[in-house]
Design a protein around this motif. Structure first.
Motif, PDB file in Angstrom:
ATOM      1  N   VAL A   1      -6.884  -3.531 -19.622  1.00 47.03           N
ATOM      2  CA  VAL A   1      -8.212  -4.156 -19.564  1.00 47.03           C
ATOM      3  C   VAL A   1      -9.135  -3.334 -18.672  1.00 47.03           C
ATOM      4  N   LEU A   2      -8.623  -2.874 -17.539  1.00 45.95           N
ATOM      5  CA  LEU A   2      -9.449  -2.094 -16.621  1.00 45.95           C
ATOM      6  C   LEU A   2      -9.888  -0.781 -17.267  1.00 45.95           C
ATOM      7  N   LEU A   3      -9.003  -0.139 -17.995  1.00 49.86           N
ATOM      8  CA  LEU A   3      -9.378   1.090 -18.689  1.00 49.86           C
ATOM      9  C   LEU A   3     -10.461   0.827 -19.733  1.00 49.86           C
ATOM     10  N   ASP A   4     -10.390  -0.325 -20.397  1.00 53.17           N
ATOM     11  CA  ASP A   4     -11.456  -0.703 -21.337  1.00 53.17           C
ATOM     12  C   ASP A   4     -12.792  -0.867 -20.604  1.00 53.17           C
ATOM     13  N   HIS A   5     -12.741  -1.462 -19.420  1.00 54.22           N
ATOM     14  CA  HIS A   5     -13.968  -1.637 -18.631  1.00 54.22           C
ATOM     15  C   HIS A   5     -14.567  -0.279 -18.248  1.00 54.22           C
ATOM     16  N   TYR A   6     -13.704   0.670 -17.883  1.00 55.57           N
ATOM     17  CA  TYR A   6     -14.205   1.998 -17.530  1.00 55.57           C
ATOM     18  C   TYR A   6     -14.804   2.696 -18.762  1.00 55.57           C
ATOM     19  N   ASP A   7     -14.210   2.482 -19.927  1.00 61.03           N
ATOM     20  CA  ASP A   7     -14.779   3.051 -21.152  1.00 61.03           C
ATOM     21  C   ASP A   7     -16.166   2.457 -21.426  1.00 61.03           C
ATOM     22  N   PHE A   8     -16.305   1.153 -21.187  1.00 57.97           N
ATOM     23  CA  PHE A   8     -17.606   0.504 -21.370  1.00 57.97           C
ATOM     24  C   PHE A   8     -18.624   1.079 -20.382  1.00 57.97           C
ATOM     25  N   ALA A   9     -18.187   1.297 -19.140  1.00 56.59           N
ATOM     26  CA  ALA A   9     -19.075   1.900 -18.140  1.00 56.59           C
ATOM     27  C   ALA A   9     -19.490   3.306 -18.562  1.00 56.59           C
ATOM     28  N   GLN A  10     -18.568   4.054 -19.138  1.00 55.33           N
ATOM     29  CA  GLN A  10     -18.899   5.399 -19.611  1.00 55.33           C
ATOM     30  C   GLN A  10     -19.959   5.334 -20.709  1.00 55.33           C
ATOM     31  N   TRP A  11     -19.801   4.393 -21.628  1.00 51.11           N
ATOM     32  CA  TRP A  11     -20.779   4.242 -22.713  1.00 51.11           C
ATOM     33  C   TRP A  11     -22.156   3.882 -22.158  1.00 51.11           C
ATOM     34  N   CYS A  12     -22.187   2.937 -21.217  1.00 45.71           N
ATOM     35  CA  CYS A  12     -23.463   2.501 -20.646  1.00 45.71           C
ATOM     36  C   CYS A  12     -24.173   3.637 -19.930  1.00 45.71           C
ATOM     37  N   THR A  13     -23.443   4.372 -19.102  1.00 47.44           N
ATOM     38  CA  THR A  13     -24.074   5.422 -18.301  1.00 47.44           C
ATOM     39  C   THR A  13     -24.455   6.621 -19.168  1.00 47.44           C
ATOM     40  N   ASP A  14     -23.635   6.947 -20.162  1.00 46.74           N
ATOM     41  CA  ASP A  14     -24.003   8.028 -21.086  1.00 46.74           C
ATOM     42  C   ASP A  14     -25.294   7.677 -21.822  1.00 46.74           C
ATOM     43  N   ARG A  15     -25.386   6.424 -22.260  1.00 48.77           N
ATOM     44  CA  ARG A  15     -26.577   5.999 -22.995  1.00 48.77           C
ATOM     45  C   ARG A  15     -27.820   6.065 -22.092  1.00 48.77           C
ATOM     46  N   ALA A  16     -27.676   5.646 -20.855  1.00 47.37           N
ATOM     47  CA  ALA A  16     -28.806   5.686 -19.930  1.00 47.37           C
ATOM     48  C   ALA A  16     -29.257   7.122 -19.682  1.00 47.37           C
TER      49      ALA A  16
ATOM     50  N   ASP B   1     -23.007  -3.420   2.001  1.00 46.87           N
ATOM     51  CA  ASP B   1     -21.629  -3.014   1.767  1.00 46.87           C
ATOM     52  C   ASP B   1     -21.535  -2.155   0.503  1.00 46.87           C
ATOM     53  N   LEU B   2     -20.441  -1.412   0.394  1.00 48.31           N
ATOM     54  CA  LEU B   2     -20.293  -0.418  -0.668  1.00 48.31           C
ATOM     55  C   LEU B   2     -20.278  -1.030  -2.075  1.00 48.31           C
ATOM     56  N   PRO B   3     -19.580  -2.150  -2.324  1.00 48.71           N
ATOM     57  CA  PRO B   3     -19.662  -2.738  -3.665  1.00 48.71           C
ATOM     58  C   PRO B   3     -21.086  -3.101  -4.068  1.00 48.71           C
ATOM     59  N   THR B   4     -21.876  -3.634  -3.126  1.00 40.73           N
ATOM     60  CA  THR B   4     -23.260  -3.979  -3.433  1.00 40.73           C
ATOM     61  C   THR B   4     -24.095  -2.727  -3.664  1.00 40.73           C
ATOM     62  N   GLN B   5     -23.893  -1.690  -2.850  1.00 39.59           N
ATOM     63  CA  GLN B   5     -24.597  -0.430  -3.065  1.00 39.59           C
ATOM     64  C   GLN B   5     -24.319   0.121  -4.462  1.00 39.59           C
ATOM     65  N   THR B   6     -23.071   0.012  -4.895  1.00 38.83           N
ATOM     66  CA  THR B   6     -22.694   0.521  -6.218  1.00 38.83           C
ATOM     67  C   THR B   6     -23.382  -0.267  -7.324  1.00 38.83           C
ATOM     68  N   THR B   7     -23.408  -1.590  -7.175  1.00 42.26           N
ATOM     69  CA  THR B   7     -24.103  -2.432  -8.144  1.00 42.26           C
ATOM     70  C   THR B   7     -25.575  -2.035  -8.244  1.00 42.26           C
ATOM     71  N   ILE B   8     -26.218  -1.839  -7.092  1.00 40.09           N
ATOM     72  CA  ILE B   8     -27.639  -1.477  -7.071  1.00 40.09           C
ATOM     73  C   ILE B   8     -27.859  -0.114  -7.718  1.00 40.09           C
ATOM     74  N   PHE B   9     -26.955   0.824  -7.455  1.00 39.61           N
ATOM     75  CA  PHE B   9     -27.109   2.152  -8.065  1.00 39.61           C
ATOM     76  C   PHE B   9     -27.116   2.057  -9.585  1.00 39.61           C
ATOM     77  N   PHE B  10     -26.139   1.365 -10.154  1.00 38.01           N
ATOM     78  CA  PHE B  10     -26.076   1.295 -11.617  1.00 38.01           C
ATOM     79  C   PHE B  10     -27.230   0.471 -12.193  1.00 38.01           C
ATOM     80  N   GLU B  11     -27.685  -0.520 -11.448  1.00 39.19           N
ATOM     81  CA  GLU B  11     -28.812  -1.334 -11.923  1.00 39.19           C
ATOM     82  C   GLU B  11     -30.099  -0.530 -12.071  1.00 39.19           C
ATOM     83  N   GLN B  12     -30.282   0.481 -11.254  1.00 35.36           N
ATOM     84  CA  GLN B  12     -31.544   1.212 -11.285  1.00 35.36           C
ATOM     85  C   GLN B  12     -31.628   2.163 -12.475  1.00 35.36           C
ATOM     86  N   MET B  13     -30.512   2.419 -13.159  1.00 34.56           N
ATOM     87  CA  MET B  13     -30.541   3.379 -14.253  1.00 34.56           C
ATOM     88  C   MET B  13     -31.311   2.885 -15.477  1.00 34.56           C
ATOM     89  N   PRO B  14     -31.086   1.657 -15.967  1.00 38.67           N
ATOM     90  CA  PRO B  14     -31.771   1.265 -17.209  1.00 38.67           C
ATOM     91  C   PRO B  14     -33.294   1.233 -17.136  1.00 38.67           C
TER      92      PRO B  14
END
Length: 272
Positions: A136-151, A177-190
């Motif tokens: 399941v986690l590997l599927d999530h990483y694949d989804f993240a790859q698709w999202c970031t590639d598209r952006a 904290d680092l998890p929140t920083q990561t969330t904010i980073f990915f949010e700014q892409m779209p």
């Protein structure tokens, strides 16, 4: 339709099919009292079913209900920022006390998140964060790859714009904290790449938020890794950004089994 299903499940299935058949559409007014009478249930249970369809993108929530939208955003944010662990129970009564809200408002939020497929109902029909396995986690990483590639691909064809002013070189407050920083980073892409992907990026953060604290516990240079992503983003250096994102996700794929093992053996962190 199976009459043995709970009432809100029957309402959900009935209206979901109606939207697919073109009889109901996003923004259409729905009489919850009439639906409740038809299915011999309460308006609250009908609203739970409808909000599940809002989460799935088949309906639009009524903007007049500001409190439930506010609580939904708070719970979703907590999920994205690693405040809940995989398989953690989400008990409406306890959450109502934690969020200073009524139990029904919490249930509304959880049903909407159920529609987004970022929380689930267990065999006893209790809410929980979905459990995680390596597959399941590997599927999530694949989804993240698709999202970031598209952006990145969208950003490449849009006019270059200056980066917005930020509070630090990494774009977020230094005491976040680092998890929140990561969330904010990915949010700014779209938004910078056009308003095509915010929902997918949001769902990606919901799926990966619960595992990020374990990721960072296994990565001693996680903060520097995120800074590298942020710096490439601030410069709009797409070549460097794509390479850094590819390395970021490849590293996590390699350690997926270790992340799952750590989550299964470490005690829950205190809620913040």
């Amino acid at each position: 339709m199976d009459d043995r299903l709970p009432a809100n499940e029957r309402v959900h299935e009935h209206i979901r099919q109606a939207t697919r058949d073109g009889h109901v559409w996003p923004g259409a007014g729905l009489d919850t009292a009439a639906i409740a009478r038809a299915f011999n249930t309460t308006p609250i249970e009908v609203q739970c079913a409808l909000l599940r369809l809002v989460g799935a993108g088949l309906l639009v929530d009524d903007p007049r209900y500001r409190l439930r939208a506010f609580v939904f955003r708070r719970i979703r944010r907590a999920l994205q920022c690693g405040r809940y662990r995989p398989a953690e129970p989400l008990e409406p009564t306890a959450m109502a006390q934690a969020y200073g809200s009524g139990r029904s408002v919490i249930r509304f939020a959880l049903y909407r998140l159920l529609g987004e497929e970022v929380v689930e109902l267990d065999a006893a029909r209790a809410f929980r964060v979905p459990p995680i396995t390596e597959a399941v986690l590997l599927d999530h990483y694949d989804f993240a790859q698709w999202c970031t590639d598209r952006a990145c691909n969208l950003l490449a064809v849009l006019p270059r714009e200056p980066s917005p002013a930020t509070t630090t070189a990494t774009g977020v407050s230094e005491d976040t904290d680092l998890p929140t920083q990561t969330t904010i980073f990915f949010e700014q892409m779209p938004p910078a790449a056009g308003s095509v992907l915010p929902a997918d990026i949001g769902r990606m953060n919901c799926l990966l938020g619960p595992v990020r604290p374990a990721e960072f516990a296994l990565i001693p240079d996680a903060s520097a890794e995120l800074s590298q992503l942020q710096e490439a983003w601030q410069r709009r250096d797409l070549k460097a950004l794509k390479a850094a994102l590819s390395n970021y996700l490849a590293r996590r794929r390699r350690m997926a089994a270790d992340v799952v093992e750590l989550l299964s053996t470490s005690p829950p962190a205190s809620r913040r």
